[in-house]
Write an enzyme that holds these catalytic residues in place. Structure first.
Site, PDB file in Angstrom:
ATOM      1  N   ASP A   1       0.857  -1.188   0.000  1.00 57.50           N
ATOM      2  CA  ASP A   1       0.000   0.000   0.000  1.00 57.50           C
ATOM      3  C   ASP A   1       0.891   1.235   0.000  1.00 57.50           C
ATOM      4  O   ASP A   1       1.875   1.282   0.747  1.00 57.50           O
ATOM      5  CB  ASP A   1      -0.897   0.014   1.249  1.00 57.50           C
ATOM      6  CG  ASP A   1      -1.907   1.154   1.202  1.00 57.50           C
ATOM      7  OD1 ASP A   1      -2.700   1.196   0.247  1.00 57.50           O
ATOM      8  OD2 ASP A   1      -1.891   2.006   2.106  1.00 57.50           O
ATOM      9  N   THR A   2       0.554   2.200  -0.836  1.00 59.27           N
ATOM     10  CA  THR A   2       1.376   3.411  -0.957  1.00 59.27           C
ATOM     11  C   THR A   2       0.563   4.643  -0.588  1.00 59.27           C
ATOM     12  O   THR A   2      -0.566   4.815  -1.051  1.00 59.27           O
ATOM     13  CB  THR A   2       1.908   3.550  -2.408  1.00 59.27           C
ATOM     14  OG1 THR A   2       2.711   2.406  -2.708  1.00 59.27           O
ATOM     15  CG2 THR A   2       2.738   4.809  -2.575  1.00 59.27           C
TER      16      THR A   2
END
Lengths: 226, 226
Positions: free
Chosen positions: B100-101
């Site tokens: 996840d960014t």
């Protein structure tokens, strides 16, 4: 309020209409540079005309390795500009771009490796350390002519490599990826795994300083030099 | 001399034969993450199984924004690992990876923009400044099971933006590129022109910290945890 003609921009994004009317010539056969021009939205109108310049400047003649890269970029682009710019049959704005990328380690310039053993030695020297990547850029334009570049400069990025075992360096050399690349690695491929981090422009390491080029070309357009 | 089993490597390059026998599952629908797995040479055997995790963790529950990204990566991967790992019908080593960014500006987390106005405001807030990009990664393996990740961490990269005019921000928003991206930009596209420079892993900004992941997975393989 500033007029559209004099308003300053940092990128080519607000100059799309102007760029759509331009002829853009890239004096380089590097597929990575072509890819970066694509990221800027310039691929559809991009012409590649490979320069016949020999890339044989004497490195010792330049105060800094980056100056060598800028001069090589200038001679590459000048050779193509001398053919393209005087032969223009219309008034279409024309841009010719040359570029050259080198790796510097402890003041020594690393270019493309000669063979697998040479690639191994280069990579071994980069292991666990920082090095510099310099990309020179030269821009010739129809408005400024083919005698002198409208802009010529270089951009520098610092790259830190992980400590690598001999096994993984050989595995990388055997992939074939290092052979046509300055410093014997490609950051946008298997070689990216060696790169712990960069300081500066990533695309400069890939072969062309996209952000600084966008700002440079925006300024040339806004000052009527294209 | 160390045996092949205990020799330490920083990348997956020396583990190609092992990886060729692995099942690798990416719990993400991001085409950019898939591309980065391709750069590591893992595309041929990559399975994408999109997680149904809602990404609805309470941000206030995490001491640092990076911890939120790591936890979201863990829940995404755990959901897929719970389906994939117990159902294995052979002894093939299996790896499930979630990621996840997020973008952090002044302690506030920026995720994907809701609409064009929201994208404009996000980009305007990033103009001429530095921000942080955190990518969380969680790895589940057949050897360690689906209850707890074999590894879970995040990597942080600092990104400096050029000062942008409203015109160029709107031109970018109108390109459509910002809409599915954390912080409303893609570094590997038109948005790359805004990026003056980065400090750290470029691929982390693109959506997946390739170098740190390679080192992490090499360690898991060498310690028998895959």
């Amino acid at each position: 309020m500033m007029s559209a003609a004099t308003q300053q921009h940092s990128t080519l994004l607000a100059h799309k209409a102007f760029m759509d009317g331009c002829r853009v010539v890239l004096a380089s056969k590097s597929p990575r540079r072509k890819e970066i021009f694509g990221l800027m939205g310039l691929d559809e109108r991009l012409e590649v005309i490979v320069s016949e310049f020999e890339e044989d400047l004497r490195k010792a003649d330049f105060p800094q390795p980056g100056d060598y890269a800028a001069a090589t970029a200038k001679f590459k682009a000048a050779e193509v500009a001398a053919k393209v710019l005087p032969a223009r049959s219309d008034n279409r704005p024309t841009i010719v771009v040359g570029s050259d990328t080198i790796v510097e380690l402890d003041g020594t310039i690393l270019e493309k490796p000669d063979d697998a053993q040479h690639a191994f030695r280069m990579l071994k020297s980069l292991s666990g350390r920082r090095h510099l990547v310099h990309s020179g850029v030269a821009v010739f334009t129809g408005a400024c002519g083919s005698a002198q570049p409208a802009a010529c400069w270089y951009d520098t990025t610092s790259v830190e490599f992980l400590a690598m075992s001999d096994d993984e360096i050989w595995a990388y050399v055997e992939s074939g990826e290092p052979m046509d690349k300055a410093g014997a690695y490609g950051i946008q491929g298997l070689g990216g795994q060696f790169v712990k981090g960069v300081e500066g422009c990533y695309f400069n390491v890939m072969g062309f300083p996209m952000s600084k080029f966008g700002t440079c070309l925006a300024k040339l357009i806004e000052s009527g030099k294209v």
